[in-house]
Design a protein around this motif. Structure first.
Motif, PDB file in Angstrom:
ATOM      1  N   ARG A  59      -5.202  15.073  -6.890  1.00 19.01           N
ATOM      2  CA  ARG A  59      -5.597  14.626  -5.558  1.00 19.01           C
ATOM      3  C   ARG A  59      -4.751  13.401  -5.169  1.00 19.01           C
ATOM      4  O   ARG A  59      -4.478  12.531  -5.985  1.00 19.01           O
ATOM      5  N   ARG A  60      -4.359  13.381  -3.897  1.00 17.02           N
ATOM      6  CA  ARG A  60      -3.612  12.246  -3.391  1.00 17.02           C
ATOM      7  C   ARG A  60      -4.576  11.104  -3.044  1.00 17.02           C
ATOM      8  O   ARG A  60      -5.625  11.324  -2.432  1.00 17.02           O
ATOM      9  N   PHE A  61      -4.210   9.904  -3.463  1.00 16.71           N
ATOM     10  CA  PHE A  61      -5.028   8.716  -3.205  1.00 16.71           C
ATOM     11  C   PHE A  61      -4.238   7.692  -2.394  1.00 16.71           C
ATOM     12  O   PHE A  61      -3.018   7.546  -2.569  1.00 16.71           O
ATOM     13  N   PHE A  62      -4.949   7.011  -1.524  1.00 17.42           N
ATOM     14  CA  PHE A  62      -4.386   5.835  -0.863  1.00 17.42           C
ATOM     15  C   PHE A  62      -4.447   4.685  -1.864  1.00 17.42           C
ATOM     16  O   PHE A  62      -5.485   4.451  -2.496  1.00 17.42           O
ATOM     17  N   THR A  63      -3.329   4.014  -2.053  1.00 19.75           N
ATOM     18  CA  THR A  63      -3.282   2.924  -3.031  1.00 19.75           C
ATOM     19  C   THR A  63      -3.103   1.578  -2.340  1.00 19.75           C
ATOM     20  O   THR A  63      -2.444   1.460  -1.299  1.00 19.75           O
ATOM     21  N   LEU A  64      -3.711   0.594  -2.945  1.00 20.57           N
ATOM     22  CA  LEU A  64      -3.562  -0.788  -2.484  1.00 20.57           C
ATOM     23  C   LEU A  64      -3.145  -1.621  -3.685  1.00 20.57           C
ATOM     24  O   LEU A  64      -3.865  -1.665  -4.690  1.00 20.57           O
ATOM     25  N   PHE A  90       0.849  -1.195   0.000  1.00 24.94           N
ATOM     26  CA  PHE A  90       0.000   0.000   0.000  1.00 24.94           C
ATOM     27  C   PHE A  90       0.885   1.245   0.000  1.00 24.94           C
ATOM     28  O   PHE A  90       2.091   1.190   0.224  1.00 24.94           O
ATOM     29  N   GLY A  91       0.263   2.399  -0.281  1.00 19.52           N
ATOM     30  CA  GLY A  91       0.991   3.662  -0.318  1.00 19.52           C
ATOM     31  C   GLY A  91       0.079   4.784  -0.774  1.00 19.52           C
ATOM     32  O   GLY A  91      -1.156   4.686  -0.649  1.00 19.52           O
TER      33      GLY A  91
END
Length: 217
Positions: free
Chosen positions: A35-40, A4-5
């Protein structure tokens, strides 16, 4: 193992037409948001904070601040024209003897001269307000003239100097070096300035003396 990141994702918020500073009017644009996104597993999953926004021209691909959408060339031109004419009136006020009281008769005289030179007429109330503004500024225009000089054409500079000369001649104040300082503040070269004086003399537009005021080297 879970990977994740976060990463930025750019999307288009809005589309339209604007005046691109590079391409001109009628250019298409995209209002872009990052926009910043949380990634999986490197896939954007949860939107986080807004990182930034910008306008992108569809044609040249250059990017601009959002304020570029507020730019109206016609409105800006009118604003510059208004500032030019106010400066012209203040140049005339600055070209008469400093010892002269700027009372209504003196202002009426300048107002009539201003109109005789072919400039848009304004009422005596406007002249009185301009005189008050000029007095409150300490009677110096050179800082504002240097700023304006880069925004006007050679013709505009000549118009300002001619108006100053006309006002000085009307009050028998031609012995002053003020006009040379005025031309210098506007960025006129000595040859340009003296050429203008010769042109005005030849055309008989102003009662010039045998020797025009000198422009500082």
């Amino acid at each position: 193992m879970i990977i994740f990141g976060t990463r930025g994702v750019t999307t288009t918020h809005e589309k339209g037409v604007f005046h691109c500073p590079s391409c001109g009017p009628g250019s298409g644009f995209r209002w872009r948001r990052v926009r910043r996104f949380f990634t999986l597993y490197f896939i954007p999953v949860i939107p986080l904070d807004l990182v930034g926004e910008f306008i992108e021209c569809n044609q040249c691909k250059r990017t601009y601040d959002l304020r570029v959408l507020e730019y109206n060339p016609a409105s800006e031109a009118l604003k510059l024209e208004g500032e030019f004419h106010k400066t012209l009136r203040q140049v005339m006020l600055a070209s008469i003897p400093a010892t002269l009281r700027l009372d209504r008769p003196a202002l009426v005289r300048l107002m009539e001269l201003h109109e005789s030179l072919g400039h848009p007429g304004v009422d005596i109330g406007r002249w009185e307000r301009d005189a008050a503004d000029f007095a409150s500024s300490g009677g110096s225009l050179f800082t504002s003239l240097k700023e304006l000089g880069g925004a006007v054409s050679d013709h505009g500079r000549e118009t300002l100097v001619e108006a100053g000369y006309a006002a000085a001649a009307s009050f028998n104040h031609l012995e002053s070096a003020h006009l040379g300082d005025l031309a210098g503040a506007l960025g006129m070269t000595p040859s340009h300035y003296h050429g203008l004086m010769k042109t005005l003399e030849t055309a008989g537009r102003l009662p010039l003396p045998a020797e025009s005021p000198a422009l500082p080297a």
